[in-house]
Write a protein that holds these residues in place. Structure first.
Motif, PDB file in Angstrom:
ATOM      1  N   ASP A  13      12.261  50.288  92.635  1.00  0.00           N
ATOM      2  CA  ASP A  13      12.111  50.444  94.076  1.00  0.00           C
ATOM      3  C   ASP A  13      10.855  49.753  94.586  1.00  0.00           C
ATOM      4  O   ASP A  13      10.804  49.281  95.726  1.00  0.00           O
ATOM      5  N   ALA A  24      15.131  40.832  92.788  1.00  0.00           N
ATOM      6  CA  ALA A  24      14.368  42.042  93.097  1.00  0.00           C
ATOM      7  C   ALA A  24      15.048  42.981  94.073  1.00  0.00           C
ATOM      8  O   ALA A  24      14.877  44.196  93.980  1.00  0.00           O
ATOM      9  N   ALA A  25      15.791  42.447  95.006  1.00  0.00           N
ATOM     10  CA  ALA A  25      16.385  43.294  96.043  1.00  0.00           C
ATOM     11  C   ALA A  25      17.558  44.097  95.492  1.00  0.00           C
ATOM     12  O   ALA A  25      18.301  43.636  94.629  1.00  0.00           O
ATOM     13  N   ASP A  26      17.723  45.311  95.995  1.00  0.00           N
ATOM     14  CA  ASP A  26      18.879  46.118  95.648  1.00  0.00           C
ATOM     15  C   ASP A  26      20.096  45.632  96.425  1.00  0.00           C
ATOM     16  O   ASP A  26      20.004  45.339  97.619  1.00  0.00           O
ATOM     17  N   SER A  27      21.238  45.563  95.755  1.00  0.00           N
ATOM     18  CA  SER A  27      22.484  45.226  96.439  1.00  0.00           C
ATOM     19  C   SER A  27      23.021  46.473  97.123  1.00  0.00           C
ATOM     20  O   SER A  27      23.134  47.533  96.497  1.00  0.00           O
ATOM     21  N   HIS A  35       5.975  46.387  97.238  1.00  0.00           N
ATOM     22  CA  HIS A  35       5.736  45.126  96.532  1.00  0.00           C
ATOM     23  C   HIS A  35       4.318  44.636  96.805  1.00  0.00           C
ATOM     24  O   HIS A  35       3.574  44.275  95.882  1.00  0.00           O
ATOM     25  N   TRP A  67      13.616  36.796  95.587  1.00  0.00           N
ATOM     26  CA  TRP A  67      13.745  38.217  95.920  1.00  0.00           C
ATOM     27  C   TRP A  67      15.216  38.603  96.038  1.00  0.00           C
ATOM     28  O   TRP A  67      15.633  39.647  95.519  1.00  0.00           O
ATOM     29  N   ASP A 113      20.778  43.549 105.026  1.00  0.00           N
ATOM     30  CA  ASP A 113      20.851  44.025 103.643  1.00  0.00           C
ATOM     31  C   ASP A 113      21.302  42.901 102.715  1.00  0.00           C
ATOM     32  O   ASP A 113      21.927  41.923 103.136  1.00  0.00           O
ATOM     33  N   SER A 161      11.916  46.177  95.291  1.00  0.00           N
ATOM     34  CA  SER A 161      12.922  45.959  96.322  1.00  0.00           C
ATOM     35  C   SER A 161      12.390  46.246  97.717  1.00  0.00           C
ATOM     36  O   SER A 161      12.891  45.719  98.703  1.00  0.00           O
ATOM     37  N   ARG A 162      11.350  47.061  97.824  1.00  0.00           N
ATOM     38  CA  ARG A 162      10.741  47.384  99.120  1.00  0.00           C
ATOM     39  C   ARG A 162       9.489  46.533  99.309  1.00  0.00           C
ATOM     40  O   ARG A 162       8.562  46.611  98.499  1.00  0.00           O
TER      41      ARG A 162
END
Length: 377
Positions: free
Chosen positions: A124, A285-288, A132, A281, A325, A127-128
Motif C-alpha cells: 500500500d 506499483a499501482a493496485d489494479s 510513496h 507506477w 484508477d 500504490s498510494r
C-alpha cells in the motif's frame, strides 16, 4: 552454494561495470542467507553480510539493505518446526522475528559505529502516492545521516491481498523509489542456471542482456524458509530493468565479491530506454481496481501498436472502479496484456461496450485509456 568468479578470461560487461561503480545500491538478502529452521538467525552469516555492505559504503556508495528473514527468525523462538502457512501464525512469527532481526542488524553494524534504521513497508505504501513520498523522504534522510536503512515488508499487518509476495519485488521497488543505480539480489543460489543446479548438469548463465537469453530457462518457486525462488528474482530483475538499473543475482556467501568487483553470479542488463515514472507506477506499483475485457483487435492495438483503447474494442467490464484508477486489460484467452489508467467509471463503460466513438455521447469522446497511460505487461 557459491558461484565461480568470472574475472578470468572474460571482459567485464557493461552491466557488471555499472554495478561495480554504482553510487546508490540496494542489496536484498534472502531468508535462507540469514536463518535456519532449527536455530533462527545466524549472526555469523549476518555479520559477514554487514561487513560486505560496510566495505561498499566506505568505498563511497550509499547502500540500502532489504532484509528478508523476519518470519524465519521468529520460527525457532516460538517453538515452531516448519514455516507457518496460515496468515495469523505468519504474522505472529514476524512480530517476534522483526524485533530479533532489527536488533541483530543494529548489533552487527554497531561494530563500525554505524546506526541502523528499520523501515517497514507494505504494498500500500507504493500504490498510494503520499505514502510513496513519505517512504522516499525517510530513506533519503537516513542515508544523508550516514545510517543504514534496513527495509522489510511489514509482515505483521500485511494480508495476502496487499503483500508484495516476496522481498525480491520489494527490493526492486525500493531501488526505483530511491533512484538506485544498481540492485544486488543475494540468496542461496549462485545465479541463474539453464536448469536445476541441484541435479548437477546445469550451467550458470553469466549475462542476461535481453529476454532472448531466457529462452528455455525454467524458474522455480521458493524454498523452505522463503517465499520467492528464481521466478520472483527474474520478475524483480525485469522490474529493475524497467527502472533503468542493472541487477546482479549472486550467492550470499559471495557477498564480498558481489559488492566490490561484481564478478560473480548473473548480471542482468538494464533496458535501453527506461519506463517513465508514470508508466513504471502503472505497471509495477499501482493496485489494479478492475479489468476490461478486450477483443482481439483491441489487444493488437494496445499491446503491439501502442494505440489508445477505445470503447469499440471492449467486450466486458470486471470490478467496480472510478475514473483515474488503474485497471488490467485482458485478452480473449484471459491473459493480462496491459495495464492503464482508465478515464471513466465502470458504470459508465458498461453502457457503451463495443460502440464506435461516433456513437458515444459528447461526455465520452475521449479514449477509454490514452496511449500515454497504457503499458504492456
Amino acid at each position: 552454494m557459491t558461484g565461480a568468479d568470472l574475472r578470468s578470461g572474460i571482459e567485464l560487461s557493461e552491466a557488471r561495470q555499472a554495478i561495480a561503480g554504482a553510487r546508490r545500491v540496494v542489496v536484498k538478502i534472502g531468508s535462507s542467507a540469514l536463518t535456519s529452521l532449527a536455530g533462527g538467525l545466524d549472526t555469523v552469516r549476518l555479520d559477514r553480510l554487514a561487513d560486505a555492505v560496510e566495505a561498499r559504503m566506505r568505498a563511497g556508495s550509499d547502500v540500502v539493505v532489504v532484509s528478508s528473514g523476519a518470519i524465519g527468525a521468529g520460527i525457532a523462538p516460538l517453538g515452531l518446526t516448519t514455516r507457518p502457512r496460515d496468515l495469523a501464525t505468519k504474522q505472529a512469527a514476524a512480530s517476534v522475528g522483526q524485533l530479533a532481526l532489527a536488533h541483530a542488524w543494529g548489533t552487527s553494524f554497531a561494530r563500525y559505529r554505524r546506526t541502523v534504521g528499520q523501515v517497514l513497508l507494505s504494498a500500500d505504501d507504493f500504490s498510494r502516492r503520499e505514502h510513496h513520498r513519505n517512504a522516499q523522504r525517510t530513506l533519503d534522510r537516513l542515508r544523508s545521516l550516514g545510517a543504514v536503512a534496513v527495509v522489510n515488508e511489514n509482515d505483521t499487518v500485511a494480508t495476502e491481498e496487499i503483500r508484495f509476495g516476496d522481498n525480491d519485488r520489494l527490493a526492486a521497488l525500493v531501488a526505483h523509489l530511491i533512484g538506485a543505480d544498481a540492485l544486488v539480489l543475494l540468496s542461496d543460489v549462485a545465479g541463474l542456471y539453464d536448469g536445476d543446479p541441484r541435479k548437477g548438469d546445469a550451467a550458470l548463465i553469466p549475462e542476461v542482456r535481453s529476454s532472448a537469453d531466457l529462452d528455455g530457462v525454467i524458474a522455480g518457486t521458493g524454498g523452505v524458509l522463503g517465499t520467492g525462488g528464481m521466478a520472483s528474482k527474474l520478475s524483480a530483475a525485469r522490474l529493475a530493468a524497467d527502472a533503468g538499473m542493472p541487477v546482479l543475482l549472486a550467492a550470499a556467501a559471495d557477498a564480498a565479491v558481489a559488492l566490490t568487483a561484481g564478478t560473480v553470479g548473473t548480471a542482468f542488463a538494464a533496458r535501453p530506454v527506461r519506463l517513465s515514472a508514470r508508466k513504471f507506477w502503472v505497471r509495477h506499483a499501482a493496485d489494479s481496481r478492475g479489468a476490461l475485457l478486450l477483443d482481439e483487435g483491441a489487444v493488437q492495438a494496445v499491446a503491439h501498436r501502442r494505440r489508445s483503447l477505445l470503447a469499440a474494442g471492449i467486450v466486458g467490464v470486471r470490478g467496480r472502479f472510478s475514473g483515474g484508477d488503474v485497471v488490467d486489460l485482458v485478452a480473449p484467452d484471459e491473459r493480462v496484456v496491459a495495464r492503464g489508467i482508465v478515464e471513466y467509471d465502470s458504470t459508465e463503460l458498461t453502457g457503451v461496450l463495443g460502440r464506435s466513438t461516433g456513437e458515444l455521447p459528447d461526455t465520452m469522446q475521449r479514449p477509454v485509456i490514452h496511449a500515454d497511460d497504457l503499458v504492456s505487461v
